[in-house]
Design an enzyme around this catalytic site. Structure first.
Site, PDB file in Angstrom:
ATOM      1  CE  LYS A   1      -2.128  -0.934   3.911  1.00 21.64           C
ATOM      2  NZ  LYS A   1      -1.721  -2.413   4.127  1.00 21.64           N
TER       3      LYS A   1
ATOM      4  NE  ARG B   1      -4.340  -1.279   9.716  1.00 23.94           N
ATOM      5  CZ  ARG B   1      -3.106  -0.733   8.963  1.00 23.94           C
ATOM      6  NH1 ARG B   1      -3.472   0.499   8.504  1.00 23.94           N
ATOM      7  NH2 ARG B   1      -2.026  -1.376   8.594  1.00 23.94           N
TER       8      ARG B   1
ATOM      9  NE  ARG C   1       7.978  -1.800   6.357  1.00 24.37           N
ATOM     10  CZ  ARG C   1       6.897  -1.493   6.050  1.00 24.37           C
ATOM     11  NH1 ARG C   1       6.519  -0.695   5.045  1.00 24.37           N
ATOM     12  NH2 ARG C   1       6.031  -1.890   6.821  1.00 24.37           N
TER      13      ARG C   1
ATOM     14  NE  ARG D   1       6.544   0.334   9.901  1.00 26.68           N
ATOM     15  CZ  ARG D   1       5.597   0.349   9.187  1.00 26.68           C
ATOM     16  NH1 ARG D   1       5.224   0.975   7.974  1.00 26.68           N
ATOM     17  NH2 ARG D   1       4.480  -0.430   9.616  1.00 26.68           N
TER      18      ARG D   1
ATOM     19  NE  ARG E   1       2.565  -4.731  11.341  1.00 27.83           N
ATOM     20  CZ  ARG E   1       3.719  -4.552  10.676  1.00 27.83           C
ATOM     21  NH1 ARG E   1       4.819  -4.799  11.212  1.00 27.83           N
ATOM     22  NH2 ARG E   1       3.689  -3.964   9.625  1.00 27.83           N
TER      23      ARG E   1
HETATM   24  P1  B4P Z   1       4.144  -1.802   2.196  1.00 31.95           P
HETATM   25  O1  B4P Z   1       3.292  -2.889   1.618  1.00 31.95           O
HETATM   26  O2  B4P Z   1       4.030  -0.579   1.255  1.00 31.95           O
HETATM   27  O3  B4P Z   1       3.671  -1.563   3.643  1.00 31.95           O
HETATM   28  P2  B4P Z   1       2.117  -1.075   4.131  1.00 31.95           P
HETATM   29  O4  B4P Z   1       1.253  -2.282   3.487  1.00 31.95           O
HETATM   30  O5  B4P Z   1       1.835   0.181   3.828  1.00 31.95           O
HETATM   31  O6  B4P Z   1       2.230  -1.628   5.608  1.00 31.95           O
HETATM   32  P3  B4P Z   1       1.604  -1.434   7.009  1.00 31.95           P
HETATM   33  O7  B4P Z   1       0.078  -2.104   6.684  1.00 31.95           O
HETATM   34  O8  B4P Z   1       2.229  -2.373   7.874  1.00 31.95           O
HETATM   35  O9  B4P Z   1       1.801  -0.071   7.674  1.00 31.95           O
HETATM   36  P4  B4P Z   1       0.807   0.840   8.231  1.00 31.95           P
HETATM   37  O10 B4P Z   1       1.640   2.061   8.264  1.00 31.95           O
HETATM   38  O11 B4P Z   1      -0.446   0.732   7.394  1.00 31.95           O
HETATM   39  O12 B4P Z   1       5.536  -2.137   2.179  1.00 31.95           O
HETATM   40  C1  B4P Z   1       6.076  -3.484   2.953  1.00 31.95           C
HETATM   41  C2  B4P Z   1       7.526  -3.803   2.331  1.00 31.95           C
HETATM   42  O13 B4P Z   1       7.249  -4.511   1.161  1.00 31.95           O
HETATM   43  C3  B4P Z   1       8.461  -2.652   1.821  1.00 31.95           C
HETATM   44  O14 B4P Z   1       9.541  -3.055   2.419  1.00 31.95           O
HETATM   45  C4  B4P Z   1       8.283  -2.642   0.416  1.00 31.95           C
HETATM   46  O15 B4P Z   1       9.577  -2.275  -0.165  1.00 31.95           O
HETATM   47  C5  B4P Z   1       8.034  -4.199   0.030  1.00 31.95           C
HETATM   48  N1  B4P Z   1       7.307  -4.226  -1.329  1.00 31.95           N
HETATM   49  C6  B4P Z   1       6.270  -3.548  -1.528  1.00 31.95           C
HETATM   50  N2  B4P Z   1       5.988  -3.755  -2.772  1.00 31.95           N
HETATM   51  C7  B4P Z   1       6.495  -5.182  -3.232  1.00 31.95           C
HETATM   52  C8  B4P Z   1       6.578  -5.917  -4.265  1.00 31.95           C
HETATM   53  N3  B4P Z   1       5.829  -5.681  -5.443  1.00 31.95           N
HETATM   54  N4  B4P Z   1       7.768  -7.095  -4.382  1.00 31.95           N
HETATM   55  C9  B4P Z   1       8.242  -7.216  -3.113  1.00 31.95           C
HETATM   56  N5  B4P Z   1       8.331  -6.155  -2.167  1.00 31.95           N
HETATM   57  C10 B4P Z   1       7.507  -5.194  -1.961  1.00 31.95           C
HETATM   58  O16 B4P Z   1       0.402   0.632   9.663  1.00 31.95           O
HETATM   59  C11 B4P Z   1       1.569   0.340  10.743  1.00 31.95           C
HETATM   60  C12 B4P Z   1       0.555   0.275  11.880  1.00 31.95           C
HETATM   61  O17 B4P Z   1      -0.060   1.268  12.274  1.00 31.95           O
HETATM   62  C13 B4P Z   1      -0.563  -0.729  12.168  1.00 31.95           C
HETATM   63  O18 B4P Z   1       0.101  -2.271  12.705  1.00 31.95           O
HETATM   64  C14 B4P Z   1      -1.478  -0.227  13.466  1.00 31.95           C
HETATM   65  O19 B4P Z   1      -0.979  -0.411  14.666  1.00 31.95           O
HETATM   66  C15 B4P Z   1      -1.309   1.308  13.187  1.00 31.95           C
HETATM   67  N6  B4P Z   1      -2.625   1.880  12.097  1.00 31.95           N
HETATM   68  C16 B4P Z   1      -2.151   2.389  11.063  1.00 31.95           C
HETATM   69  N7  B4P Z   1      -3.538   2.821  10.491  1.00 31.95           N
HETATM   70  C17 B4P Z   1      -4.450   2.312  11.445  1.00 31.95           C
HETATM   71  C18 B4P Z   1      -5.811   2.565  11.356  1.00 31.95           C
HETATM   72  N8  B4P Z   1      -6.395   2.945  10.361  1.00 31.95           N
HETATM   73  N9  B4P Z   1      -6.577   1.954  12.573  1.00 31.95           N
HETATM   74  C19 B4P Z   1      -5.907   1.338  13.498  1.00 31.95           C
HETATM   75  N10 B4P Z   1      -4.499   1.372  13.610  1.00 31.95           N
HETATM   76  C20 B4P Z   1      -3.744   1.742  12.671  1.00 31.95           C
END
Ligand code: B4P
Length: 191
Positions: A14, A89, A128, A134, A146
């Site tokens: 995402k 979420r 990552r 992080r 998670r």
């Molecule tokens: P991404 O995949 O970009 O990470 P994300 O989904 O945005 O992460 P996440 O859901 O954990 O984070 P969030 O901040 O929302 O990247 C992951 C890795 O994969 C990267 O290193 C990237 O380079 C790699 N990658 C991407 N695409 C790839 C591909 N095609 N091939 C190979 N590698 C690839 O949430 C963090 C925390 O915040 C949650 O656990 C929660 O505690 C809190 N939170 C956030 N929003 C919330 C909400 N709405 N309600 C309640 N809590 C919330």
């Protein structure tokens, strides 16, 4: 106004895809994860409370993230559309978002849901964790928690939008470029 939700489990891409999408479509990026991490960096009391929850792999309370999104929407009246990343979420967050958008006489155009296998998610997040600051990406148990929270509380959010015919599921494995093309095609079909 075109509003998009980028949806999927932690590590599904995402954040990665959002960066490319805002550059291409000029949408305002609203990531609750980024907003929370910024509170942590600034060491606010909200940030300190959120960090304890995030480090366990749990969700921050609905009222906190809904409040953050509400302020962010008000702060950008000029936006030509919003890209919601990591929000909503929970079902309560989804209902609150609909109401907030209704007040602005707009709505969600589409939810694009990235599908990735659990083993690939764990692999990406641990990778990552080796380079990012992080703390929620370094412990495999926290990562699996998670993902479990995603299945128990978040996956149902797709059903909420499905009822309005607004969800498209996309293969989230492949190169970043391949996935970006899949996403762009869906957006272009709706602009
Ligand atoms: P991404 O995949 O970009 O990470 P994300 O989904 O945005 O992460 P996440 O859901 O954990 O984070 P969030 O901040 O929302 O990247 C992951 C890795 O994969 C990267 O290193 C990237 O380079 C790699 N990658 C991407 N695409 C790839 C591909 N095609 N091939 C190979 N590698 C690839 O949430 C963090 C925390 O915040 C949650 O656990 C929660 O505690 C809190 N939170 C956030 N929003 C919330 C909400 N709405 N309600 C309640 N809590 C919330």
């Amino acid at each position: 106004m075109f509003n998009l939700i980028l949806f999927g489990p932690p590590g599904s891409g995402k954040g990665t895809q959002s960066e490319k999408l805002i550059a291409k479509y000029g949408l305002k990026h609203l990531s609750t994860g980024d907003l929370l991490r910024s509170e942590i960096t600034q060491q606010t009391s909200l940030g300190m409370e959120a960090k304890k929850i995030m480090d366990k792999g749990q969700l921050v309370p609905d009222e906190v993230v809904i409040g953050m999104i509400s302020s962010a929407l008000d702060a950008h009246p000029e936006a030509k559309g919003f890209l919601f990343d990591g929000f909503p979420r929970t079902a309560a967050q989804a209902e609150a978002l609909d109401k907030l958008l209704e007040l602005k006489h707009t709505s969600i155009g589409v939810m694009l849901a990235l599908e990735v296998t659990e083993e690939e998610l764990v692999k990406r997040l641990l990778k990552r964790g080796q380079t990012s600051s992080r703390s929620d990406d370094t412990n495999e148990n926290v990562i699996r928690e998670r993902i479990a929270v995603y299945h128990s509380k978040t996956a149902a959010v797709a059903d909420y939008y499905k009822a309005f015919g607004k969800v498209v599921f996309l293969q989230g494995e492949g190169t970043v470029e391949e996935i970006f093309e899949r996403i762009s095609k869906e957006i272009d079909a709706r602009l």
